[in-house]
Motif scaffolding. Structure first.
Motif, PDB file in Angstrom:
ATOM      1  N   UNK A   1       0.831  -1.206   0.000  1.00  0.00           N
ATOM      2  CA  UNK A   1       0.000   0.000   0.000  1.00  0.00           C
ATOM      3  C   UNK A   1       0.868   1.260   0.000  1.00  0.00           C
ATOM      4  N   UNK A   2       1.900   1.288   0.840  1.00  0.00           N
ATOM      5  CA  UNK A   2       2.797   2.446   0.885  1.00  0.00           C
ATOM      6  C   UNK A   2       3.502   2.641  -0.450  1.00  0.00           C
ATOM      7  N   UNK A   3       3.947   1.542  -1.061  1.00  0.00           N
ATOM      8  CA  UNK A   3       4.624   1.635  -2.355  1.00  0.00           C
ATOM      9  C   UNK A   3       3.693   2.166  -3.428  1.00  0.00           C
ATOM     10  N   UNK A   4       2.462   1.664  -3.472  1.00  0.00           N
ATOM     11  CA  UNK A   4       1.510   2.088  -4.488  1.00  0.00           C
ATOM     12  C   UNK A   4       1.129   3.555  -4.338  1.00  0.00           C
ATOM     13  N   UNK A   5       1.020   4.020  -3.107  1.00  0.00           N
ATOM     14  CA  UNK A   5       0.692   5.430  -2.885  1.00  0.00           C
ATOM     15  C   UNK A   5       1.769   6.343  -3.450  1.00  0.00           C
ATOM     16  N   UNK A   6       3.038   5.997  -3.209  1.00  0.00           N
ATOM     17  CA  UNK A   6       4.121   6.828  -3.719  1.00  0.00           C
ATOM     18  C   UNK A   6       4.248   6.728  -5.240  1.00  0.00           C
ATOM     19  N   UNK A   7       4.073   5.544  -5.772  1.00  0.00           N
ATOM     20  CA  UNK A   7       4.144   5.375  -7.224  1.00  0.00           C
ATOM     21  C   UNK A   7       3.029   6.159  -7.915  1.00  0.00           C
ATOM     22  N   UNK A   8       1.854   6.183  -7.286  1.00  0.00           N
ATOM     23  CA  UNK A   8       0.757   6.970  -7.843  1.00  0.00           C
ATOM     24  C   UNK A   8       1.104   8.453  -7.849  1.00  0.00           C
ATOM     25  N   UNK A   9       1.701   8.937  -6.761  1.00  0.00           N
ATOM     26  CA  UNK A   9       2.085  10.347  -6.688  1.00  0.00           C
ATOM     27  C   UNK A   9       3.139  10.684  -7.736  1.00  0.00           C
ATOM     28  N   UNK A  10       4.087   9.783  -7.950  1.00  0.00           N
ATOM     29  CA  UNK A  10       5.122  10.020  -8.962  1.00  0.00           C
ATOM     30  C   UNK A  10       4.511  10.042 -10.362  1.00  0.00           C
ATOM     31  N   UNK A  11       3.532   9.189 -10.586  1.00  0.00           N
ATOM     32  CA  UNK A  11       2.831   9.188 -11.873  1.00  0.00           C
ATOM     33  C   UNK A  11       2.092  10.505 -12.070  1.00  0.00           C
ATOM     34  N   UNK A  12       1.400  10.958 -11.029  1.00  0.00           N
ATOM     35  CA  UNK A  12       0.650  12.218 -11.116  1.00  0.00           C
ATOM     36  C   UNK A  12       1.581  13.409 -11.309  1.00  0.00           C
ATOM     37  N   UNK A  13       2.839  13.251 -10.866  1.00  0.00           N
ATOM     38  CA  UNK A  13       3.826  14.316 -11.066  1.00  0.00           C
ATOM     39  C   UNK A  13       4.409  14.300 -12.474  1.00  0.00           C
ATOM     40  N   UNK A  14       3.991  13.337 -13.291  1.00  0.00           N
ATOM     41  CA  UNK A  14       4.414  13.313 -14.692  1.00  0.00           C
ATOM     42  C   UNK A  14       5.500  12.316 -15.021  1.00  0.00           C
ATOM     43  N   UNK A  15       5.893  11.480 -14.069  1.00  0.00           N
ATOM     44  CA  UNK A  15       6.982  10.536 -14.320  1.00  0.00           C
ATOM     45  C   UNK A  15       6.440   9.177 -14.748  1.00  0.00           C
ATOM     46  N   UNK A  16       7.107   8.593 -15.767  1.00  0.00           N
ATOM     47  CA  UNK A  16       6.696   7.315 -16.321  1.00  0.00           C
ATOM     48  C   UNK A  16       7.853   6.320 -16.231  1.00  0.00           C
ATOM     49  N   UNK A  17       7.551   5.109 -15.809  1.00  0.00           N
ATOM     50  CA  UNK A  17       8.577   4.065 -15.679  1.00  0.00           C
ATOM     51  C   UNK A  17       8.972   3.565 -17.062  1.00  0.00           C
ATOM     52  N   UNK A  18      10.276   3.549 -17.333  1.00  0.00           N
ATOM     53  CA  UNK A  18      10.739   2.960 -18.583  1.00  0.00           C
ATOM     54  C   UNK A  18      11.608   1.733 -18.354  1.00  0.00           C
ATOM     55  N   UNK A  19      12.005   1.476 -17.103  1.00  0.00           N
ATOM     56  CA  UNK A  19      12.810   0.283 -16.833  1.00  0.00           C
ATOM     57  C   UNK A  19      12.694  -0.098 -15.373  1.00  0.00           C
ATOM     58  N   UNK A  20      12.866  -1.373 -15.084  1.00  0.00           N
ATOM     59  CA  UNK A  20      12.857  -1.839 -13.701  1.00  0.00           C
ATOM     60  C   UNK A  20      13.793  -3.030 -13.560  1.00  0.00           C
ATOM     61  N   UNK A  21      14.277  -3.207 -12.356  1.00  0.00           N
ATOM     62  CA  UNK A  21      15.174  -4.332 -12.093  1.00  0.00           C
ATOM     63  C   UNK A  21      15.012  -4.769 -10.638  1.00  0.00           C
ATOM     64  N   UNK A  22      14.716  -6.048 -10.396  1.00  0.00           N
ATOM     65  CA  UNK A  22      14.568  -6.517  -9.017  1.00  0.00           C
ATOM     66  C   UNK A  22      15.910  -6.580  -8.302  1.00  0.00           C
ATOM     67  N   UNK A  23      15.908  -6.261  -7.026  1.00  0.00           N
ATOM     68  CA  UNK A  23      17.108  -6.352  -6.200  1.00  0.00           C
ATOM     69  C   UNK A  23      17.124  -7.719  -5.514  1.00  0.00           C
ATOM     70  N   UNK A  24      18.157  -8.498  -5.804  1.00  0.00           N
ATOM     71  CA  UNK A  24      18.183  -9.881  -5.347  1.00  0.00           C
ATOM     72  C   UNK A  24      18.342  -9.999  -3.837  1.00  0.00           C
ATOM     73  N   UNK A  25      18.949  -8.994  -3.192  1.00  0.00           N
ATOM     74  CA  UNK A  25      19.136  -9.068  -1.743  1.00  0.00           C
ATOM     75  C   UNK A  25      17.829  -8.910  -0.986  1.00  0.00           C
ATOM     76  N   UNK A  26      16.775  -8.480  -1.681  1.00  0.00           N
ATOM     77  CA  UNK A  26      15.485  -8.268  -1.016  1.00  0.00           C
ATOM     78  C   UNK A  26      14.505  -9.411  -1.178  1.00  0.00           C
ATOM     79  N   UNK A  27      14.963 -10.547  -1.706  1.00  0.00           N
ATOM     80  CA  UNK A  27      14.061 -11.677  -1.925  1.00  0.00           C
ATOM     81  C   UNK A  27      13.443 -12.127  -0.604  1.00  0.00           C
ATOM     82  N   UNK A  28      12.134 -12.321  -0.628  1.00  0.00           N
ATOM     83  CA  UNK A  28      11.416 -12.667   0.596  1.00  0.00           C
ATOM     84  C   UNK A  28      11.781 -14.071   1.083  1.00  0.00           C
ATOM     85  N   UNK A  29      11.834 -14.229   2.368  1.00  0.00           N
ATOM     86  CA  UNK A  29      12.183 -15.518   2.946  1.00  0.00           C
ATOM     87  C   UNK A  29      11.122 -16.576   2.686  1.00  0.00           C
TER      88      UNK A  29
END
Length: 358
Positions: A59-87
């Motif tokens: 929920x926290x992530x989606x709220x910030x991503x929505x705000x960034x979208x509303x500010x005019x920013x569009x995602x053109x690339x993404x990459x998962x961080x392997x150290x954050x893999x869930x247990x």
């Protein structure tokens, strides 16, 4: 304060990089509220909402991503961080790198003009992409230029897939799929997966997402044919340019056309063809094209292996393009044994490249 420095030096063509770990929520809030993004053209952010043990704060992530979208920013690339893999879920990570770009070139934007003038600015975009030239031009390239063109080509996107999803493991073994309505598998659907190495996470995720029939192939596992699950069949068979016993390892290999025939798929659409066969792709793909077997394929996922790039590799990549396939995503395999140090960046001997047929 660093925000005051940004406001002072920015000329509207800047890149803002945010990589602050557990402070992500706080810093992103500050950046949005203080208007720092108003001067930025590009934003690279390592979003970290949660941790491997407690999970992801969606929920926290989606709220910030929505705000960034509303500010005019569009995602053109993404990459998962392997150290954050869930247990408790190896197919998810709490940490992702996102690269965004503001949807209008700020240096061209004149805020005093009307919206229709801004729309004109938005359309001033270069829609061309890198292509491999004809034989005459290629023959003039030296070894260094051949390698540079190879790397540039495999890391250039030729078509936009709006929704790219990761199926299977976040690490090696998982693969991305274009989930756009025009390209995603729909029932009845068929997937061929060459190169398993005992990791069926991608194959199982395909079944879960699309309910496709999946045929998995890998002679290196030295396991007789078996039915792994309701929709997954394993074959002790490899892909090659001939149907034979591969002399080096005594493995049985076959052409894609012959596999179609043996499995009763001669005229069946293959929604996804995944190939990870340790450099055998360079002899298998030309045969697939020559025999017309590739015509049945909608999405083509290949890991290309080349510790030494040859001119022939460019010919084969060009032939894939000529068959109507366009690159929508790529991934550099970060394994230590694959890393090749370049002048400014690290390259790799192994690139996962994702194509859709247009």
């Amino acid at each position: 304060m660093w925000s005051e420095v940004v406001n002072y030096v920015s000329a509207g063509q800047d890149v803002l990089i945010i990589d602050v770990g557990y402070l992500t929520e706080k810093v992103v809030d500050h950046v949005i509220k203080n208007g720092l993004l108003n001067k930025m053209q590009q934003l690279s952010i390592r979003i970290s909402y949660g941790d491997p043990k407690s999970g992801i704060k969606y929920l926290a992530a989606l709220k910030h991503l929505k705000k960034l979208f509303e500010a005019g920013f569009r995602i053109y690339w993404s990459r998962p961080e392997l150290t954050g893999i869930l247990q408790n879920n190896k197919n998810r990570t709490s940490c992702v790198y996102l690269d965004m770009i503001y949807n209008v070139c700020r240096s061209l934007q004149d805020t005093t003009k009307h919206d229709k003038d801004v729309n004109i600015i938005q359309n001033r975009t270069d829609h061309t992409y890198l292509v491999i030239p004809d034989d005459q031009a290629l023959s003039k390239l030296n070894n260094k230029e051949i390698t540079e063109l190879y790397i540039r080509y495999l890391t250039s996107v030729q078509i936009h897939c709006k929704e790219v999803i990761r199926l299977g493991s976040v690490t090696d073994g998982g693969w991305n799929v274009c989930h756009d309505k025009s390209y995603r598998p729909s029932l009845p659907c068929l997937v061929y997966s060459f190169g398993i190495n005992w990791d069926f996470s991608f194959d199982a995720a395909i079944v879960e997402a699309y309910s496709c029939d999946v045929h998995s192939f890998d002679p290196s596992m030295q396991r007789t044919d078996f039915r792994r699950a309701g929709h997954i069949w394993f074959h002790n068979l490899g892909l090659g340019n001939k149907t034979e016993i591969y002399r080096k390892d005594k493995w049985k290999i076959s052409t894609l056309k012959d596999i179609y025939s043996d499995l009763g798929h001669k005229s069946t659409t293959v929604d996804i063809l995944k190939i990870d066969i340790e450099a055998m792709e360079w002899i298998s793909i030309p045969n697939m094209i020559q025999t017309g077997a590739i015509v049945n394929v909608r999405q083509l996922l290949v890991e290309f292996h080349a510790y030494s790039v040859l001119l022939q590799h460019l010919y084969i990549l060009r032939s894939i393009y000529n068959e109507g396939f366009r690159i929508y995503w790529y991934h550099r395999n970060p394994g230590k044994r694959n890393i090749i140090q370049g002048k400014f960046v690290e390259n790799t001997a192994c690139y996962e490249v994702y194509f859709i047929r247009i």
